[in-house]
Design an enzyme around this catalytic site. Structure first.
Site, PDB file in Angstrom:
ATOM      1  N   TYR A  73     -12.071  -3.098  -2.580  1.00 26.03           N
ATOM      2  CA  TYR A  73     -12.688  -2.951  -1.058  1.00 26.03           C
ATOM      3  C   TYR A  73     -14.130  -3.043  -0.984  1.00 26.03           C
ATOM      4  CZ  TYR A  73      -8.157  -2.588   0.763  1.00 26.03           C
ATOM      5  OH  TYR A  73      -6.680  -2.569   1.162  1.00 26.03           O
ATOM      6  N   ARG A 102      -1.091 -14.673   3.983  1.00 23.54           N
ATOM      7  CA  ARG A 102      -1.942 -14.091   4.983  1.00 23.54           C
ATOM      8  C   ARG A 102      -1.381 -14.209   6.307  1.00 23.54           C
ATOM      9  NH1 ARG A 102      -6.262 -10.456   4.307  1.00 23.54           N
ATOM     10  NH2 ARG A 102      -7.169 -11.284   6.351  1.00 23.54           N
ATOM     11  N   THR A 139      -4.974  -7.985  10.573  1.00 26.36           N
ATOM     12  CA  THR A 139      -5.196  -6.591   9.899  1.00 26.36           C
ATOM     13  C   THR A 139      -4.892  -5.317  11.035  1.00 26.36           C
ATOM     14  OG1 THR A 139      -7.130  -7.735   9.185  1.00 26.36           O
ATOM     15  CG2 THR A 139      -7.255  -5.328   9.249  1.00 26.36           C
ATOM     16  N   ASN A 184      -1.597   0.052   7.511  1.00 29.23           N
ATOM     17  CA  ASN A 184      -1.063  -1.434   7.750  1.00 29.23           C
ATOM     18  C   ASN A 184      -0.124  -1.878   6.562  1.00 29.23           C
ATOM     19  OD1 ASN A 184      -3.171  -1.935   6.229  1.00 29.23           O
ATOM     20  ND2 ASN A 184      -4.111  -3.456   7.783  1.00 29.23           N
ATOM     21  N   GLU A 244      -9.248 -10.552  -7.268  1.00 33.63           N
ATOM     22  CA  GLU A 244      -8.408  -9.329  -7.346  1.00 33.63           C
ATOM     23  C   GLU A 244      -7.293  -9.440  -8.346  1.00 33.63           C
ATOM     24  OE1 GLU A 244      -7.110  -9.918  -3.142  1.00 33.63           O
ATOM     25  OE2 GLU A 244      -9.075  -9.140  -2.336  1.00 33.63           O
ATOM     26  N   PHE A 249     -15.058   3.033   8.087  1.00 37.61           N
ATOM     27  CA  PHE A 249     -13.724   3.593   7.570  1.00 37.61           C
ATOM     28  C   PHE A 249     -13.310   3.627   5.867  1.00 37.61           C
ATOM     29  CE2 PHE A 249     -13.447  -0.771   8.749  1.00 37.61           C
ATOM     30  CZ  PHE A 249     -13.069  -1.411   7.636  1.00 37.61           C
ATOM     31  N   HIS A 288      -1.635  -5.446   1.651  1.00 38.38           N
ATOM     32  CA  HIS A 288      -2.739  -6.343   1.296  1.00 38.38           C
ATOM     33  C   HIS A 288      -2.287  -7.651   1.042  1.00 38.38           C
ATOM     34  CE1 HIS A 288      -6.812  -7.525  -0.166  1.00 38.38           C
ATOM     35  NE2 HIS A 288      -6.043  -7.996  -1.206  1.00 38.38           N
ATOM     36  N   LYS A 300       0.881  -1.024  -0.033  1.00 44.54           N
ATOM     37  CA  LYS A 300      -0.184   0.115   0.227  1.00 44.54           C
ATOM     38  C   LYS A 300       0.902   1.206   0.015  1.00 44.54           C
ATOM     39  CE  LYS A 300      -3.615  -2.450   2.375  1.00 44.54           C
ATOM     40  NZ  LYS A 300      -4.499  -2.354   3.732  1.00 44.54           N
ATOM     41  N   ARG A 324       3.285  -6.842   8.903  1.00 43.88           N
ATOM     42  CA  ARG A 324       2.764  -5.889   9.591  1.00 43.88           C
ATOM     43  C   ARG A 324       3.231  -6.021  11.189  1.00 43.88           C
ATOM     44  NH1 ARG A 324      -3.359  -7.472   7.519  1.00 43.88           N
ATOM     45  NH2 ARG A 324      -3.424  -6.100   5.806  1.00 43.88           N
TER      46      ARG A 324
HETATM   47  P1  IDP Z   1      -7.163  -7.388   5.774  1.00 41.85           P
HETATM   48  O1  IDP Z   1      -6.249  -6.221   4.820  1.00 41.85           O
HETATM   49  O2  IDP Z   1      -6.267  -7.987   6.803  1.00 41.85           O
HETATM   50  O3  IDP Z   1      -7.912  -8.420   4.905  1.00 41.85           O
HETATM   51  P2  IDP Z   1      -9.867  -6.329   5.884  1.00 41.85           P
HETATM   52  O4  IDP Z   1     -10.703  -6.330   7.025  1.00 41.85           O
HETATM   53  O5  IDP Z   1     -10.150  -6.930   4.728  1.00 41.85           O
HETATM   54  O6  IDP Z   1      -8.210  -6.496   6.309  1.00 41.85           O
HETATM   55  O7  IDP Z   1      -9.671  -4.569   5.705  1.00 41.85           O
HETATM   56  C1  IDP Z   1      -9.195  -4.149   4.626  1.00 41.85           C
HETATM   57  C2  IDP Z   1      -8.171  -2.958   5.093  1.00 41.85           C
HETATM   58  O8  IDP Z   1      -9.166  -1.919   5.588  1.00 41.85           O
HETATM   59  C3  IDP Z   1      -7.301  -3.120   6.297  1.00 41.85           C
HETATM   60  O9  IDP Z   1      -6.119  -3.787   5.732  1.00 41.85           O
HETATM   61  C4  IDP Z   1      -7.096  -1.692   6.850  1.00 41.85           C
HETATM   62  O10 IDP Z   1      -6.226  -0.825   5.797  1.00 41.85           O
HETATM   63  C5  IDP Z   1      -8.544  -1.192   6.664  1.00 41.85           C
HETATM   64  N1  IDP Z   1      -9.195  -1.475   7.759  1.00 41.85           N
HETATM   65  C6  IDP Z   1      -9.848  -2.379   8.418  1.00 41.85           C
HETATM   66  N2  IDP Z   1     -10.455  -2.330   9.447  1.00 41.85           N
HETATM   67  C7  IDP Z   1     -10.200  -1.147   9.803  1.00 41.85           C
HETATM   68  C8  IDP Z   1     -10.577  -0.190  10.915  1.00 41.85           C
HETATM   69  O11 IDP Z   1     -11.163  -0.580  11.852  1.00 41.85           O
HETATM   70  N3  IDP Z   1     -10.185   1.356  10.712  1.00 41.85           N
HETATM   71  C9  IDP Z   1      -9.422   1.541   9.633  1.00 41.85           C
HETATM   72  N4  IDP Z   1      -9.037   0.749   8.801  1.00 41.85           N
HETATM   73  C10 IDP Z   1      -9.567  -0.485   8.747  1.00 41.85           C
HETATM   74 MG    MG Z   2      -9.226  -8.336   3.569  1.00 41.60          MG
END
Ligand code: IDP
Ligand code: MG
Length: 163
Positions: free
Chosen positions: A60, A97, A103, A124, A138, A68, A127, A20, A114
């Protein structure tokens, strides 16, 4: 089933991995690539781009109802490039993963990407596809099939032999 993400649970399985904007900005691109290379995975596609709003929103889309989501799309499209990649190899989706970590980086294993490089869920750095269906979606969203290379790394037998 065989899709653009290869064949699930075989050595042709593929995952979409993306550094990212914060990862690019913080210049940890090489470190991330190195981890996947050294684990034994094969890089089949890579490009640097600033994604359009449309692309980021679609990537997304499952999170569209979350509070968010607008900030997430803004972050991904901020103007600093992302590094979009396809990695291939045995169990890459699940291992990708695990290598990326939770996450919320504060919950990520310290040995994960991470867990080593970041502390905020909103920044973070990376992805990774979370399942075969999302990998298929994707890879198809970010790459044209012509961009996916089919080649055999010279060390492949040293990495993949089971006996
Ligand atoms: P992942 O990236 O670990 O698969 P997802 O739940 O798919 O996690 O969420 C996608 C992205 O959205 C996360 O990597 C993060 O950048 C953002 N995100 C997820 N949850 C939050 C949150 O609670 N606050 C802010 N950003 C979030
Ligand atoms: Mg995800």
């Amino acid at each position: 089933p065989k899709t653009i993400a290869g064949e699930y649970k075989t050595s042709s399985e593929r995952s979409f991995i993306m550094i990212k904007p914060d990862g690019t900005s913080r210049q940890i691109v090489g470190d991330v690539i190195k981890r996947f290379e050294q684990r034994g995975y094969k890089l089949v596609a890579i490009k640097s781009l600033v994604p359009s709003q449309e692309l980021a929103k679609e990537h997304y889309i499952d999170l569209a109802s979350r509070p968010f989501y607008p900030a997430l799309v803004k972050y991904i499209t901020c103007g600093t490039p992302v590094i979009a990649m396809v990695w291939e190899g045995k169990d890459i989706i699940r291992q990708g993963r695990r290598m990326v970590g939770a996450t919320n980086p504060l919950e990520a294993d310290p040995g994960s990407i991470r867990g080593q490089y970041c502390i905020s869920v909103g920044r973070n750095i990376i992805h990774a596809s979370d399942a075969f269906d999302s990998a298929t979606k994707e890879i198809g969203l970010w790459f044209d099939p012509k961009e996916l290379a089919d080649y055999e790394p010279i060390a492949a037998p040293m990495i993949t032999a089971e006996n």
